[in-house]
Design an enzyme around this catalytic site. Structure first.
Site, PDB file in Angstrom:
ATOM      1  N   HIS A  88       0.857  -1.193   0.000  1.00 17.56           N
ATOM      2  CA  HIS A  88       0.000   0.000   0.000  1.00 17.56           C
ATOM      3  C   HIS A  88       0.890   1.238   0.000  1.00 17.56           C
ATOM      4  CE1 HIS A  88      -4.073  -1.737   0.530  1.00 17.56           C
ATOM      5  NE2 HIS A  88      -3.390  -2.749   1.052  1.00 17.56           N
ATOM      6  N   HIS A 116       0.817  -8.413  -1.320  1.00 15.58           N
ATOM      7  CA  HIS A 116       0.054  -8.628  -2.563  1.00 15.58           C
ATOM      8  C   HIS A 116       0.636  -7.842  -3.739  1.00 15.58           C
ATOM      9  CE1 HIS A 116      -2.035  -5.032  -1.168  1.00 15.58           C
ATOM     10  NE2 HIS A 116      -2.879  -5.684  -0.399  1.00 15.58           N
ATOM     11  N   ARG A 160      10.652   3.757 -17.232  1.00 16.56           N
ATOM     12  CA  ARG A 160      11.546   4.756 -16.624  1.00 16.56           C
ATOM     13  C   ARG A 160      11.373   4.859 -15.110  1.00 16.56           C
ATOM     14  NH1 ARG A 160      10.071   7.848 -21.351  1.00 16.56           N
ATOM     15  NH2 ARG A 160      11.820   7.907 -22.824  1.00 16.56           N
ATOM     16  N   ASP A 167      -6.476 -14.909  -8.274  1.00 21.68           N
ATOM     17  CA  ASP A 167      -7.903 -15.111  -8.511  1.00 21.68           C
ATOM     18  C   ASP A 167      -8.351 -14.588  -9.870  1.00 21.68           C
ATOM     19  OD1 ASP A 167      -7.793 -12.374  -8.122  1.00 21.68           O
ATOM     20  OD2 ASP A 167      -9.329 -12.307  -6.553  1.00 21.68           O
ATOM     21  N   GLY A 168      -7.415 -14.011 -10.647  1.00 19.30           N
ATOM     22  CA  GLY A 168      -7.754 -13.502 -11.960  1.00 19.30           C
ATOM     23  C   GLY A 168      -8.391 -12.136 -11.959  1.00 19.30           C
ATOM     24  N   ASP A 188      -5.836 -13.286   0.573  1.00 15.77           N
ATOM     25  CA  ASP A 188      -6.427 -11.991   0.940  1.00 15.77           C
ATOM     26  C   ASP A 188      -7.929 -12.173   1.156  1.00 15.77           C
ATOM     27  OD1 ASP A 188      -6.336  -9.292   1.592  1.00 15.77           O
ATOM     28  OD2 ASP A 188      -6.563  -8.616  -0.470  1.00 15.77           O
TER      29      ASP A 188
END
Length: 381
Positions: A192, A213, A224, A245-246, A272
């Site tokens: 995060h 994650h 860059r 999970d896609g 998660d």
């Protein structure tokens, strides 16, 4: 129970799949693996084909069984979450508190301190020291810099927990604080965070062990400005959880990450997972906001009303099937990312995640398509 052999299935030992072997346990611990059938007269649990593996280890589990850790930060709540994930092969998890008040943090650490909760291997604090610019479904109003009192709290908790993972954003913590935490046994994960690659490198140099994650809620990779994603993928010693999970990560981006990541730090699966795993509900409340599950795709998708992803509604077995069937990982590679790799990240590889002498006999029996048939915890053998 004494000596007990498991035979009749292929064995995944944490690294590779073995044919024509059996596993020997004694009083909940692994004695070893031997070729062929168990000796006559041995106590044997015969398995009808399939694969016997170390139990899955999930480093990031927000809830299950209809509850979130944030709503029930007690030993009973953690036990309920662990029990909800066990039928899907997870024998060890870190109940994860997402960004909340200091009082909630204290409640979780107090509940876990000294408690022996089946299936719980530690605690993951995903916040409150996160970057509001990459808040995801977390509430920015609770986010704040890491203070000296927080450091003292986490260092004390790390001495009493199996593992303590704390997710931190680069703009909420100094390199000196990361070094202090890491030196005191806290597993620091960067997440995060809207940091540059250089800022991330400085925290990795200070002792941060991984990222939370990968790809999600962090500065992305560009040619860059490689960001936190680029720093994590090119830094050999950095570990990373990743959601399979896609929805959180496109299968092609998963392929890129697995191909790019060099060891010894590796990418391992995290769910998660939120409250709905092992629940018949289709919605729940997160900090006063409604989260709904959409079942129209290949697997459920959790979102807030504005469409923001809010954790997942997937279990570890389904995640493994996704990696094999949709991403193209070999079965051995996928299984390692749910067993030995997260165990090594948590520095528990000698007791969890592998079928080696002295390790806990936390076991899962599954079909070749990763349909779970049976799960055992060491305490049950």
């Amino acid at each position: 129970m004494g000596h007990l052999a498991f035979a009749g299935a292929r064995l995944f030992d944490g690294e590779r799949i073995l044919d024509d072997h059996h596993l020997v346990t004694e009083n909940g611990r692994i004695v070893g693996i031997a070729k062929g059938k168990p000796p006559s007269g041995s106590a044997v649990h015969w398995l009808d084909g399939g694969i016997l593996s170390p139990g899955f280890i999930d480093v990031q589990v927000n809830g299950g069984g209809g509850i979130l850790l944030n709503d029930d930060p007690s030993a009973e709540g953690m036990a309920r979450i662990a029990a909800a994930h066990r039928p899907f092969g997870t024998t060890a998890l870190l109940p994860t508190l997402i960004t909340d008040t200091r009082e909630k943090v204290l409640a979780v650490l107090d509940a876990a301190r000294g408690a022996r909760i089946a299936g719980v291997a530690g605690i993951h604090l995903e916040g409150p020291h996160l970057d509001p610019a990459r808040k995801g479904a977390h509430l920015a109003e609770f986010m704040r810099p890491l203070g000296d009192d927080d450091i003292a709290l986490y260092l004390g908790a790390a001495k009493t927990l199996g593992a303590l993972v704390v997710t931190l954003a680069a703009n909420q913590v100094s390199a000196e604080a990361v070094h202090q935490l890491a030196d005191g046994g806290v597993i620091v994960s960067i997440g995060h965070s809207d940091c540059t690659a250089d800022q991330a490198e400085a925290l990795f140099d200070a002792g941060a062990r991984g990222v939370t994650h990968l790809y999600n809620a962090m500065s992305g990779l560009s040619h860059r400005d490689p960001g936190l994603v680029g720093a994590a993928l090119t830094r050999p010693d950095v570990w990373g959880g990743i959601i399979a999970d896609g929805h959180h990560v496109d299968p092609r981006a998963l392929e890129i990450a697995f191909a790019a990541k060099r060891g010894p730090g590796r990418l391992f699966i995290v769910t998660d997972a939120m409250a709905l795993v092992a629940s018949d509900k289709d919605s729940f409340t997160l900090n006063g906001r409604t989260v709904r599950s959409d079942h129209s795709g290949h697997c459920p998708k959790l979102t807030l009303e504005d469409g923001t992803l809010a954790g997942s509604d997937i279990d570890m077995a389904a995640s493994l099937r996704f990696l094999v069937e949709r991403v193209g990982l070999s079965l051995e590679d996928a299984l390692r990312r749910a067993t030995a790799d997260p165990a090594d990240f948590l520095r528990m590889g000698h007791v969890r995640g592998r079928l080696v002498a002295g390790a806990r006999a936390d076991l899962v029996h599954m079909s070749d398509r990763i349909d779970i048939r049976a799960v055992w915890l060491a305490e049950e053998l």
